[in-house]
Scaffold this active site. Structure first.
Site, PDB file in Angstrom:
ATOM      1  N   GLY A 281       0.840  -1.181   0.000  1.00 18.30           N
ATOM      2  CA  GLY A 281       0.000   0.000   0.000  1.00 18.30           C
ATOM      3  C   GLY A 281       0.880   1.238   0.000  1.00 18.30           C
ATOM      4  N   TYR A 282       0.235   2.397  -0.119  1.00 18.93           N
ATOM      5  CA  TYR A 282       0.984   3.641  -0.262  1.00 18.93           C
ATOM      6  C   TYR A 282       0.603   4.648   0.815  1.00 18.93           C
ATOM      7  CZ  TYR A 282       2.763   1.760  -4.520  1.00 18.93           C
ATOM      8  OH  TYR A 282       3.415   0.956  -5.409  1.00 18.93           O
ATOM      9  N   LEU A 283       1.633   5.219   1.442  1.00  9.59           N
ATOM     10  CA  LEU A 283       1.446   6.284   2.423  1.00  9.59           C
ATOM     11  C   LEU A 283       1.420   7.639   1.732  1.00  9.59           C
ATOM     12  CD1 LEU A 283       3.933   4.923   5.104  1.00  9.59           C
ATOM     13  CD2 LEU A 283       1.435   4.788   5.156  1.00  9.59           C
TER      14      LEU A 283
END
Length: 153
Positions: free
Chosen positions: A27-29
């Site tokens: 996932g991406y922050l």
């Protein structure tokens, strides 16, 4: 500075399949143009990766191993859905390592091959299972597959 020089291609058949594969969940922050910050669990290990702006096939990249428990919490609590889920195969062709990703979930049906190079203009042999190059098509960036999954195309 860490540098990544990577070219991406679509895949036209399953000739890449090997025993060497790993399940990935990521996932991406952050997915702003200037930088992406990714959390990934690959098998039993976890990583935090920061990537800069892409110019051609090159961008800055920094990757750090982190505790798997921390990565699981970040994926569950901090990364917006959908997460990227895929199986990565590693295969060799003419002395070069190719990574081929079969995507699941919202990106089911997408299969991408990547090769990392030492320099932009480096020559390499292309395997028979390789399709169209999509290096400069931003839709195929994993960070963009979050907001615009393959199933929506």
């Amino acid at each position: 500075m860490g540098i990544e020089i990577e070219r991406k291609f679509l895949v036209k058949d399953q000739g890449y399949r090997s025993e060497d594969s790993t399940l990935l969940r990521q996932g991406y922050l952050s997915t702003v143009k200037e930088r992406t910050v990714r959390v990934r669990i690959a098998g039993e290990k976890a990583f935090l990766t920061i990537k800069g702006t892409t110019e051609g096939a090159t961008r800055s990249e920094y990757e750090y191993e982190i505790p798997t428990k921390d990565a699981e919490e970040m994926l569950d609590k901090l990364c917006p859905p959908p997460l990227i889920e895929k199986r990565r195969y590693r295969t060799q062709h003419d002395g070069m390592v190719w990574e081929v990703d079969e995507f699941f979930g919202a990106n089911e049906g997408l299969v991408l091959a990547e090769i990392e190079l030492d320099e932009e203009g480096q020559q390499f042999a292309t395997p028979s299972w390789l399709g169209e190059e999509v290096t400069e098509d931003r839709r195929y960036y994993n960070a963009n597959l979050i907001s615009n999954p393959y199933s929506n195309w």
